[in-house]
Design a protein around this motif. Structure first.
Motif, short mmCIF file in Angstrom:
data_model
loop_
_atom_site.label_atom_id
_atom_site.label_comp_id
_atom_site.label_asym_id
_atom_site.label_seq_id
_atom_site.Cartn_x
_atom_site.Cartn_y
_atom_site.Cartn_z
N LEU A 145 0.84 -1.21 0.00
CA LEU A 145 0.00 0.00 0.00
C LEU A 145 0.87 1.25 0.00
CD1 LEU A 145 -2.87 -1.09 2.42
CD2 LEU A 145 -3.07 -0.59 -0.03
N GLN A 146 1.94 1.20 0.75
CA GLN A 146 2.88 2.32 0.76
C GLN A 146 3.46 2.52 -0.64
OE1 GLN A 146 3.49 4.37 3.39
NE2 GLN A 146 4.65 5.59 1.90
N TRP A 147 3.80 1.41 -1.28
CA TRP A 147 4.37 1.48 -2.63
C TRP A 147 3.35 2.05 -3.61
CZ3 TRP A 147 3.30 -0.38 -7.48
CH2 TRP A 147 4.33 -0.32 -8.43
N ILE A 148 2.09 1.61 -3.49
CA ILE A 148 1.02 2.13 -4.36
C ILE A 148 0.87 3.63 -4.15
CG2 ILE A 148 -1.49 2.13 -4.71
CD1 ILE A 148 -1.43 -0.91 -4.28
N LYS A 149 0.89 4.01 -2.89
CA LYS A 149 0.78 5.42 -2.55
C LYS A 149 1.93 6.22 -3.18
CE LYS A 149 1.10 8.05 1.74
NZ LYS A 149 1.18 7.86 3.21
N ASP A 150 3.12 5.67 -3.16
CA ASP A 150 4.28 6.38 -3.70
C ASP A 150 4.31 6.39 -5.22
OD1 ASP A 150 5.09 6.68 -1.11
OD2 ASP A 150 6.55 5.04 -1.15
N ASN A 151 3.82 5.32 -5.83
CA ASN A 151 4.05 5.14 -7.26
C ASN A 151 2.83 5.26 -8.16
OD1 ASN A 151 7.06 4.14 -7.55
ND2 ASN A 151 6.21 3.17 -5.72
N LEU A 152 1.67 4.91 -7.64
CA LEU A 152 0.51 4.87 -8.52
C LEU A 152 -0.51 5.96 -8.23
CD1 LEU A 152 -0.23 1.02 -8.66
CD2 LEU A 152 1.20 2.38 -10.20
N LEU A 153 -0.66 6.28 -6.97
CA LEU A 153 -1.73 7.17 -6.54
C LEU A 153 -1.18 8.59 -6.47
CD1 LEU A 153 -4.69 7.02 -5.59
CD2 LEU A 153 -3.84 6.75 -3.28
N LYS A 154 -1.68 9.42 -7.36
CA LYS A 154 -1.10 10.76 -7.42
C LYS A 154 -1.92 11.78 -6.62
CE LYS A 154 2.41 9.60 -9.75
NZ LYS A 154 2.13 8.50 -10.60
N GLU A 155 -3.21 11.56 -6.59
CA GLU A 155 -4.05 12.55 -5.91
C GLU A 155 -5.19 11.85 -5.17
OE1 GLU A 155 -6.14 14.86 -8.78
OE2 GLU A 155 -6.05 13.26 -10.23
N ARG A 156 -5.91 12.61 -4.41
CA ARG A 156 -7.05 12.11 -3.67
C ARG A 156 -6.70 10.84 -2.88
NH1 ARG A 156 -12.50 12.19 -6.92
NH2 ARG A 156 -11.39 11.00 -8.48
N SER A 202 -3.68 1.71 6.04
CA SER A 202 -4.50 0.68 5.40
C SER A 202 -5.38 1.30 4.31
CB SER A 202 -5.36 -0.02 6.45
OG SER A 202 -5.99 -1.16 5.89
N VAL A 203 -6.22 0.46 3.70
CA VAL A 203 -7.16 1.02 2.74
C VAL A 203 -8.32 1.65 3.50
CG1 VAL A 203 -6.68 -0.52 0.80
CG2 VAL A 203 -8.35 -1.20 2.53
N ARG A 204 -8.98 2.53 2.83
CA ARG A 204 -10.14 3.17 3.42
C ARG A 204 -11.24 2.12 3.66
NH1 ARG A 204 -11.39 8.15 4.15
NH2 ARG A 204 -13.49 8.17 4.93
N PRO A 205 -11.89 2.13 4.81
CA PRO A 205 -12.99 1.18 5.01
C PRO A 205 -14.02 1.32 3.88
CG PRO A 205 -12.46 2.26 7.08
CD PRO A 205 -11.65 2.95 6.01
N GLY A 206 -14.44 0.19 3.36
CA GLY A 206 -15.35 0.22 2.22
C GLY A 206 -14.64 -0.17 0.93
N ILE A 207 -13.32 -0.26 0.98
CA ILE A 207 -12.59 -0.82 -0.16
C ILE A 207 -12.22 -2.25 0.18
CG2 ILE A 207 -10.47 -0.70 -1.52
CD1 ILE A 207 -10.67 2.27 -1.46
#
Ligand SMILES: [Zn+2]
Ligand SMILES: [Zn+2]
Lengths: 465, 109
Positions: B50-61, B70-75
C-alpha cells in the motif's frame, strides 16, 4: 494458508461474511446469500404469485445484483413473478447516459423488459439543465424528489404491483443514522420498513434490506455481473458523506453494527404525539403526496417560473422570491399575496400572544419535523403539549388563509406554515440553516428523496469517498 | 536475498477511477530492503504494498483510497481472488505472481 469452508464442503473459503464471520467458499456463499434474500422475501411476504414487479434499475451494483437474484429466486422457488426493469434517465451527461447502457445490458442478460423514463419527458427539464439554473448546491433535492415521483409514474405506466429497490443494509443503517442526526423522527420511524406505501400508492419493497454491501459487491464480483460504478458529477451532500464514513469506520471494527443500527431503528419507539403525515394525492399532478401540492410540483413550478430555489430553502425565502416574482408580474396579484400574508400574520400573532410563545418554542425545537408543525396548526396547538388556549383562536380561520395561499401560489402547506412561523421569528435563525443540506423539512414523502438512492453514495465520495 | 516480486494489481468497482481508469497493472517490486531500508522484515506484505502504491501509482485524492496505513474502510481487498480478511489483511506476505484486487464498494449503484 488457505482457510477451509466452514460448511465442510471440502473447498477453500473465499470470503469472510461480515454478518456472521463465517468463512465460506464461493458456492456456499452464493447459496447463503441467495437463501437469506429468499427468506427475507418470504418472511415479509413481499410478493404474491402472479405479481408484476418493477425493479428500480440504475445500472449500479445494488440494482444489478437485485435483478439477478430476483430472477434466480423467481425460477428456483416458483414465485411466479413477472419481473421488469424500470430506469430513470435524469439527463446527467457522462453519468446516467453511461449507466443506462449497463441497464440495457441487464435487460439483455436477464431477459427482462426495460422501461426508461426521462426527466425531460416527465418534467421538461434534464438535470443538466436544472443544474445550469440552480447551481450545484441543491441539485440532489431536485434529483431525489423527481426520481421518486418518476418511479411512481413509471410503475403506474407498467401497471405493476410494487417497485423493488436495491437499498442494502448499509444504506438503511446510514439512513437510520442520518435521521437520528437530523432529528427527523417521522422518517426514522418509516425508514427501516421493508415495504412502504399506503392505499393509492404503489409500494416500494427492499429485498436487500438485510444484505451487506460487502456481500453484494463480492457476489457481483464472483458472479461476474456487469455493473456501472462512477461518481455522480454533481456536488454531493456533505452531511450524509460524514455519516457514511463514520458507519464504514465502525463497521470495520465491528461488522455487526450495521444490523444493530437497523435493529435499533426498527424497535425504537416514537412518542405518540409524533404522528406520521397522512398520504394524499397532489392536487396538481394527482400523484401521491404528503402535502396538498407535492414537492415535485413545487420544485417544478419554481423552475418554470425562473425561481428554482422555490421549495428548497426555507419558506421565508420562498415567500420573498414569490413576492418579487409577482410584483414583476401583475401588481394586483402581488397585493393579494401581501394582504393574505398580512392577514395570516395577524392571526398567527394572536395565536402567539395567547400562548405566550410556548407554541412557537415548541415549533422551533421541532423545526425539522413537519409533523409536529402540522399537528400544531391543525389540532389543538402543539397536540396538547403546548398549554396555549388554542380554543380562543379558530384554527379553521388560519387554515382557510393557508389554503387560499396554497391555491394561489402553489406552495405546499408546510411552506406556508413556515412562512408565518419564520415571519414571527424574524426569519433570522431558521433561515440559512438549511440552505445546503438535504431538506427534510418541506417534504415528508420518503426517506430516499435525495440522491442516496442512486447517485447518493457518490455523495460520500467527496469526503468519505 | 529476496528476489524482485512480480505481481498483478487490479482495481474495480470504481476504485480504478483513482488510478487513471486503468483496471489492471503488472508491476515488479524491488527487494524490500532496497525500497524500505528501515523495514524490520524482508518480505513484502500488503502494508508495504500500500505504501508502494501510494508512492508510485496514486497521485491525488489519497484519502479516497487510504486511511492511515491501510485502505479506506469500504474498499475490499482480494488476494488471489479471496477476501484478504482470511489472509491476515495487512500482514499477508506477498508471493511471486500474486494478484491483488482492490474493489470499491463506495461508488454509486
Ligand atoms: Zn463451501
Ligand atoms: Zn404534484
Amino acid at each position: 494458508m488457505p482457510v477451509p469452508c466452514r460448511r465442510d464442503c471440502g473447498k477453500n473459503a473465499v470470503l469472510k461474511r461480515p454478518k456472521t464471520g463465517d468463512a465460506l467458499c464461493k458456492e456456499c456463499f452464493f447459496w447463503a446469500f441467495e437463501t437469506e434474500i429468499h427468506y427475507t422475501i418470504t418472511k415479509a411476504e413481499l410478493f404474491n404469485k402472479g405479481d408484476s414487479v418493477a425493479i428500480g434499475a440504475s445500472g449500479g451494483k445494488d440494482s444489478t445484483v437485485l435483478a439477478y437474484v430476483l430472477k434466480t429466486l423467481n425460477q428456483r422457488y416458483n414465485y411466479g413473478l413477472n419481473l421488469l426493469l424500470l430506469s430513470i434517465d435524469e439527463g446527467i451527461t457522462g453519468y446516467r447516459d453511461d449507466s443506462l447502457e449497463t441497464v440495457k445490458q441487464n435487460r439483455d442478460d436477464y431477459e427482462m423488459p426495460l422501461k426508461i423514463l426521462s426527466y425531460k419527458d416527465l418534467y421538461g427539464w434534464t438535470m443538466d439543465e436544472i443544474v445550469a439554473q440552480i447551481g450545484r448546491k441543491n441539485n440532489c433535492t431536485f434529483c431525489g424528489v423527481f426520481r421518486r415521483q418518476a418511479l411512481d409514474r413509471g410503475a403506474a405506466m407498467l401497471d405493476v404491483k410494487c417497485i423493488a429497490t436495491g437499498h442494502n443494509a448499509d444504506d438503511i443503517a446510514e439512513t437510520v443514522l442520518m435521521n437520528v442526526l437530523r432529528g427527523d423522527i417521522a422518517r426514522l420511524k418509516r425508514c427501516t420498513a421493508i415495504s412502504t406505501g399506503s392505499e393509492g400508492t404503489i409500494p416500494r419493497v427492499k429485498p436487500l434490506k438485510y444484505t451487506y454491501e460487502k456481500e453484494i459487491v463480492m457476489y457481483a464480483h464472483y458472479k461476474k455481473l456487469v455493473y456501472f460504478s462512477t461518481e455522480c458529477v454533481f456536488a454531493p451532500n456533505a452531511y450524509r458523506g460524514h455519516a457514511r464514513a463514520l458507519l464504514k469506520d465502525m463497521e470495520k471494527i465491528r461488522p455487526s453494527c450495521i444490523m444493530d443500527i437497523i435493529y435499533s431503528g426498527e424497535t425504537m419507539s416514537v412518542k405518540e404525539q409524533v404522528s406520521l403525515p397522512t398520504q394524499r394525492i397532489c392536487s396538481r399532478c394527482k400523484f401521491v403526496s404528503s402535502q396538498e401540492v407535492c414537492k415535485a410540483c413545487v420544485l417544478l413550478e419554481g423552475l418554470n417560473k425562473g425561481l428554482p430555489k422555490l421549495g428548497i430553502g426555507k419558506s421565508s425565502k420562498a415567500k420573498r422570491m414569490l413576492e418579487e416574482y409577482n410584483s414583476k408580474q401583475t401588481q394586483n396579484e402581488s397585493n393579494k399575496l401581501e394582504e393574505a400574508v398580512k392577514d395570516l400574520k395577524d392571526v398567527s400573532n394572536v395565536a402567539t400572544d395567547k400562548s405566550k410563545g410556548l407554541c412557537r418554542n415548541k415549533k422551533n425545537t421541532n423545526k425539522e419535523n413537519d409533523n409536529v408543525d402540522n399537528k400544531c396548526n391543525k389540532n389543538n396547538c402543539c397536540g396538547g403539549t403546548c398549554k396555549s388556549n388554542a380554543k380562543n383562536i379558530d384554527p379553521a380561520v388560519s387554515n382557510k388563509k393557508l389554503n387560499m395561499l396554497l391555491e394561489q401560489y402553489g406552495l405546499d402547506e408546510q411552506n406556508t406554515e413556515d412562512l408565518s412561523n419564520t415571519e414571527k421569528a424574524n426569519g433570522s435563525h431558521i433561515e440559512g440553516e438549511n440552505s445546503d443540506n438535504e431538506e427534510p423539512t418541506v417534504n415528508g414523502d420518503d426517506e430516499d428523496d435525495t440522491c442516496s438512492s442512486s447517485c447518493g453514495r457518490l455523495g460520500s465520495l467527496q469526503i468519505g469517498f | 536475498m529476496a528476489e524482485p516480486l512480480n505481481l498483478s494489481i487490479h482495481f474495480g468497482g470504481g476504485a480504478e477511477l483513482l488510478f487513471d481508469k486503468i483496471k489492471k497493472r503488472e508491476v515488479e517490486l524491488p527487494a524490500l530492503k532496497k525500497y524500505m531500508p528501515d523495514c524490520q522484515h524482508e518480505k513484502w506484505t500488503i502494508r508495504e504494498l500500500l505504501q508502494w502504491i501510494k508512492d508510485n501509482l496514486l497521485k491525488e485524492r489519497l484519502e479516497l483510497f487510504m486511511q492511515g496505513d491501510s485502505v479506506r474502510p469500504g474498499i475490499l481487498v482480494l488476494i488471489n481472488d479471496a477476501d484478504w480478511e482470511l489472509y491476515g489483511e495487512l500482514d499477508y506476505e506477498i508471493q511471486n505472481n500474486d494478484t491483488i484486487l482492490f474493489i470499491s464498494t463506495l461508488h454509486g449503484g
